[in-house]
Scaffold this active site. Structure first.
Site, mmCIF file in Angstrom:
data_model
loop_
_atom_site.group_PDB
_atom_site.id
_atom_site.type_symbol
_atom_site.label_atom_id
_atom_site.label_comp_id
_atom_site.label_asym_id
_atom_site.label_seq_id
_atom_site.Cartn_x
_atom_site.Cartn_y
_atom_site.Cartn_z
ATOM 1 N N THR A 1 0.831 -1.197 0.000
ATOM 2 C CA THR A 1 0.000 0.000 0.000
ATOM 3 C C THR A 1 0.869 1.253 0.000
ATOM 4 O OG1 THR A 1 -1.570 1.277 1.356
ATOM 5 C CG2 THR A 1 -0.103 -0.218 2.517
ATOM 6 N N TYR A 47 -1.600 -0.528 11.115
ATOM 7 C CA TYR A 47 -1.798 -1.164 9.805
ATOM 8 C C TYR A 47 -0.636 -0.870 8.866
ATOM 9 C CZ TYR A 47 -3.173 -1.404 4.920
ATOM 10 O OH TYR A 47 -3.172 -1.640 3.568
ATOM 11 N N LYS A 105 2.348 -3.355 7.268
ATOM 12 C CA LYS A 105 2.598 -3.530 5.833
ATOM 13 C C LYS A 105 4.025 -3.133 5.478
ATOM 14 C CE LYS A 105 0.300 -4.745 2.999
ATOM 15 N NZ LYS A 105 0.107 -6.140 2.461
#
Length: 334
Positions: A122, A150, A154
């Site tokens: 992302t 989050y 990632k």
């Protein structure tokens, strides 16, 4: 036949990718590995299952299962992840487990069996950018500055893949994509939440000022980009995927309201998300120049209208979860 393992293939982007590959590449057989958590919906892939697509319900942290499936495949595309920022702020542990430990489990197997691996990441790993008024965008050389559990998880998974490429010869690529929209996206996410609020007679909700900017890309354009990277990308490289779709959350919400025949001010302001990133913007020059990829869904308004139509026409896909999702937001005054 080419054997492709897709983790998280019953989730939003994974399901759309499987549908694209099934339709566009007849030489590919697909195994989906999905835990079918709340965001993985069997109904999203039910019509795809058959002689060329099978579903294995399981956890990417399950080493023996992962090893068995990786051994039997040629290529892996790794979507499976916990991905909702709000949930990571409430309970970070599932993000650490799935996004870090799960990725480790997969790359260990891919390295052992010498399999081609593509890791889906992302743009949020880069933190945020100044609000519009300058031309700064994320590139492959931008520093990692994650803002939430989050995005930190990632970022960690990206670094694991890079380390395994260098230290163990993992045959891998990475892609970092901007915000996706389209059919089959779980209704906790911004665009489907607002659409389904209106369809169910609720007022849409906007975090804070709504000036936070996201770089929107249609999920179908993302699917094509992934395939191009998987089949033409250089091992060890990272590619950024974006379609120059910058819009503020406020502008997106007002467009949804207008397209659905509502007053553009018919929404509620709610408490902002902690650590809410200001702006994302992707420079996809490398992907365009090196692999020849170009987005097809460049008219955001028409893509948004098609997305509205999909949620309106498929209310049986989301209605059972709507009350639960809104109750969760209400507990956080959002």
């Amino acid at each position: 036949m080419v054997r492709l393992l897709v983790t998280g293939g019953a989730g939003f982007i994974g399901a759309n990718f499987v549908a694209y590959v099934l339709q566009s590449h007849s030489e590919v057989e697909i195994t989906i590995l999905d835990k079918l958590t709340y965001a993985g919906n069997r109904n999203s892939i039910a019509k795809l299952l058959g002689s060329r697509v099978k579903l294995v319900v399981g956890d990417i942290c399950d080493g023996p299962l992962v090893a068995k499936l990786v051994c039997q495949t040629d290529m892996i595309v790794h979507f499976a992840a916990e991905s909702h920022n709000d949930n990571s702020l409430s309970n970070p542990w599932p993000f650490i487990q799935t996004n870090i430990v799960g990725t480790y489990t997969l790359i260990q197997a891919a390295t052992k069996y010498h399999k081609r691996f593509h890791h889906i990441s992302t743009d949020e790993v880069y933190g945020d950018l100044p609000l519009p008024g300058n031309d700064v965008k994320f590139t492959t050389t931008s520093p990692y500055q994650p803002s939430s559990p989050y995005s930190a998880s990632k970022a960690s998974s990206d670094m694991l893949v890079r380390a395994w490429i260098r230290s163990f010869g993992l045959q891998a690529t990475i892609s970092n994509c901007s915000n996706n929209y389209g059919p089959y996206q779980y209704i906790e996410k911004f665009i489907p939440r607002q659409i389904t609020n209106i369809l169910s007679g609720r007022r849409p909700k906007l975090y804070g000022s709504g000036n936070n900017v996201r770089d929107w890309i249609h999920v179908n354009d993302h699917s094509v980009a992934i395939w191009d990277i998987l089949t033409k990308g250089r091992i060890g490289e990272t590619y950024l995927i974006g379609a120059n779709g910058e819009m503020s959350n406020k502008a997106v919400l007002e467009m949804i309201l207008r397209l659905m025949g509502k007053s553009q001010d018919a929404y509620d302001i709610v408490k902002d998300r902690p650590g809410h990133d200001l702006r994302y913007a992707i420079d996809a020059t490398k992907l365009r120049d090196d692999l020849g990829w170009q987005p097809r869904y460049t008219d955001f308004q028409s893509g948004l209208q098609a997305t509205i139509n999909w949620y309106s026409d498929h209310q049986d896909w989301w209605q059972a979860d709507k009350n639960k999702v809104e109750a969760s937001y209400a507990r956080k005054n959002q």
